[in-house]
Enzyme design. Structure first.
Site, PDB file in Angstrom:
ATOM      1  N   GLU A 159      -0.222  -4.472  11.566  1.00  0.00           N
ATOM      2  CA  GLU A 159       0.594  -4.092  10.583  1.00  0.00           C
ATOM      3  C   GLU A 159       1.897  -4.827  10.652  1.00  0.00           C
ATOM      4  O   GLU A 159       2.572  -4.850   9.562  1.00  0.00           O
ATOM      5  CB  GLU A 159       0.387  -2.598  10.357  1.00  0.00           C
ATOM      6  CG  GLU A 159       1.110  -2.147   9.112  1.00  0.00           C
ATOM      7  CD  GLU A 159       0.713  -0.738   8.587  1.00  0.00           C
ATOM      8  OE1 GLU A 159       0.171  -0.453   7.797  1.00  0.00           O
ATOM      9  OE2 GLU A 159       1.185   0.117   9.778  1.00  0.00           O
ATOM     10  N   ASP A 207      -4.836 -10.883  -0.089  1.00  0.00           N
ATOM     11  CA  ASP A 207      -3.513 -11.409  -0.213  1.00  0.00           C
ATOM     12  C   ASP A 207      -2.559 -11.188  -1.460  1.00  0.00           C
ATOM     13  O   ASP A 207      -3.368 -11.468  -2.456  1.00  0.00           O
ATOM     14  CB  ASP A 207      -3.622 -12.740   0.181  1.00  0.00           C
ATOM     15  CG  ASP A 207      -2.296 -13.428   0.495  1.00  0.00           C
ATOM     16  OD1 ASP A 207      -1.461 -12.739   1.080  1.00  0.00           O
ATOM     17  OD2 ASP A 207      -2.160 -14.571   0.253  1.00  0.00           O
ATOM     18  N   HIS A 208      -1.447 -10.900  -1.242  1.00  0.00           N
ATOM     19  CA  HIS A 208      -0.624 -10.657  -2.446  1.00  0.00           C
ATOM     20  C   HIS A 208      -1.251  -9.428  -3.343  1.00  0.00           C
ATOM     21  O   HIS A 208      -1.146  -9.531  -4.389  1.00  0.00           O
ATOM     22  CB  HIS A 208      -0.208 -11.710  -3.116  1.00  0.00           C
ATOM     23  CG  HIS A 208       0.787 -12.605  -2.376  1.00  0.00           C
ATOM     24  ND1 HIS A 208       0.359 -13.322  -1.372  1.00  0.00           N
ATOM     25  CD2 HIS A 208       2.169 -12.583  -2.446  1.00  0.00           C
ATOM     26  CE1 HIS A 208       1.598 -13.677  -0.777  1.00  0.00           C
ATOM     27  NE2 HIS A 208       2.580 -13.570  -1.452  1.00  0.00           N
ATOM     28  N   HIS A 252       3.697  -5.052   3.983  1.00  0.00           N
ATOM     29  CA  HIS A 252       3.475  -5.662   5.148  1.00  0.00           C
ATOM     30  C   HIS A 252       2.974  -7.141   5.091  1.00  0.00           C
ATOM     31  O   HIS A 252       2.282  -7.588   4.419  1.00  0.00           O
ATOM     32  CB  HIS A 252       2.490  -4.770   6.072  1.00  0.00           C
ATOM     33  CG  HIS A 252       2.880  -3.547   6.219  1.00  0.00           C
ATOM     34  ND1 HIS A 252       3.739  -2.983   7.288  1.00  0.00           N
ATOM     35  CD2 HIS A 252       2.434  -2.234   5.590  1.00  0.00           C
ATOM     36  CE1 HIS A 252       3.920  -1.665   7.095  1.00  0.00           C
ATOM     37  NE2 HIS A 252       3.122  -1.151   6.037  1.00  0.00           N
ATOM     38  N   CYS A 290       5.814   5.861   4.401  1.00  0.00           N
ATOM     39  CA  CYS A 290       4.468   5.104   4.169  1.00  0.00           C
ATOM     40  C   CYS A 290       4.092   5.747   2.865  1.00  0.00           C
ATOM     41  O   CYS A 290       3.178   5.303   2.269  1.00  0.00           O
ATOM     42  CB  CYS A 290       3.578   4.823   5.125  1.00  0.00           C
ATOM     43  SG  CYS A 290       4.105   3.929   6.490  1.00  0.00           S
ATOM     44  N   HIS A 337       4.800   0.139  -0.620  1.00  0.00           N
ATOM     45  CA  HIS A 337       5.793  -0.823   0.325  1.00  0.00           C
ATOM     46  C   HIS A 337       4.712  -1.901   0.807  1.00  0.00           C
ATOM     47  O   HIS A 337       3.457  -1.532   0.884  1.00  0.00           O
ATOM     48  CB  HIS A 337       6.185  -0.058   1.492  1.00  0.00           C
ATOM     49  CG  HIS A 337       5.475   0.671   2.268  1.00  0.00           C
ATOM     50  ND1 HIS A 337       4.629   1.882   2.030  1.00  0.00           N
ATOM     51  CD2 HIS A 337       4.939   0.179   3.501  1.00  0.00           C
ATOM     52  CE1 HIS A 337       3.722   1.971   3.297  1.00  0.00           C
ATOM     53  NE2 HIS A 337       3.936   1.088   3.972  1.00  0.00           N
ATOM     54  N   HIS A 363       0.780  -1.232   0.116  1.00  0.00           N
ATOM     55  CA  HIS A 363      -0.049  -0.060   0.147  1.00  0.00           C
ATOM     56  C   HIS A 363       0.918   1.221  -0.035  1.00  0.00           C
ATOM     57  O   HIS A 363       2.191   1.232   0.101  1.00  0.00           O
ATOM     58  CB  HIS A 363      -1.031  -0.173   0.987  1.00  0.00           C
ATOM     59  CG  HIS A 363      -0.350   0.234   2.538  1.00  0.00           C
ATOM     60  ND1 HIS A 363      -1.068   0.625   3.413  1.00  0.00           N
ATOM     61  CD2 HIS A 363       0.916  -0.148   2.953  1.00  0.00           C
ATOM     62  CE1 HIS A 363      -0.286   0.780   4.632  1.00  0.00           C
ATOM     63  NE2 HIS A 363       1.000   0.350   4.348  1.00  0.00           N
TER      64      HIS A 363
END
Length: 136
Positions: free
Chosen positions: A125, A80-81, A42, A34, A40, A15
Site C-alpha cells: 500500500e 486501476d484508477h 495509493h 484513512c 484518499h 479508498h
C-alpha cells in the site's frame, strides 16, 4: 523440483476505510486519516507469486505471459484508477483495507492457478506497509 515465479504489477486507486454502522468519531479513532470522507489514494505495488513443480517439458512453473495477462484482466483493469469503495463490487460491503484487497485479488486469480500450485499475493500500500496472503 519446485520453484516460485513472481510477476510485479501496479495500480492506482482511491479508498476510504470506515464502517457504516460506527459513528464518525469511532471511525476516526480507528482509521484516522484513512477515514477521509472524500477518500484518499495509493500507488499500489503488487507481486503475484506462483509456486509449483518445474515442468520438464517447458521448464516453466507457469508461463509468465499467462500470469501477466491474468493480472492485467482480473486486477489492473478492475482496480486501476478506480474508487474501490464505489467502483469495485467486492468492496460494496467489505472495508477495502490492504488485507482485504489482497484477499480479493487472491480470490480473483486463484481459479486460474493449477490445483498443485500455490498462489501468494503481496500487496504494497506504501513502500513500508504491505500485506501477504496465501489463501489460508
Amino acid at each position: 523440483m519446485k520453484a516460485t515465479v513472481s510477476r510485479k504489477a501496479h495500480f492506482n486507486a482511491a479508498h476510504r476505510l470506515f464502517k457504516k454502522e460506527w459513528t464518525m468519531e469511532q471511525n476516526q479513532l480507528i482509521f484516522g486519516k484513512c477515514n477521509n470522507p472524500n477518500f484518499h489514494g495509493h500507488n499500489y505495488e503488487l507481486i503475484v507469486s506462483v509456486t509449483g513443480e518445474i515442468s520438464p517439458e517447458t521448464g516453466f512453473v507457469i508461463d509468465v505471459k499467462i500470469l501477466s495477462d491474468l493480472i492485467k484482466e482480473h486486477v489492473e483493469d478492475v482496480f486501476d484508477h478506480k474508487n474501490l469503495n464505489i467502483d469495485v463490487s467486492e468492496f460494496e460491503e467489505l472495508n477495502p483495507t490492504a488485507e482485504n484487497i489482497a484477499v480479493v485479488i487472491w480470490n480473483k486469480l486463484h481459479p486460474f492457478i493449477k490445483d498443485n500450485q500455490e498462489l501468494e499475493i503481496t500487496l504494497y500500500e506504501t513502500p513500508r506497509n504491505f500485506v501477504t496472503y496465501k489463501g489460508n
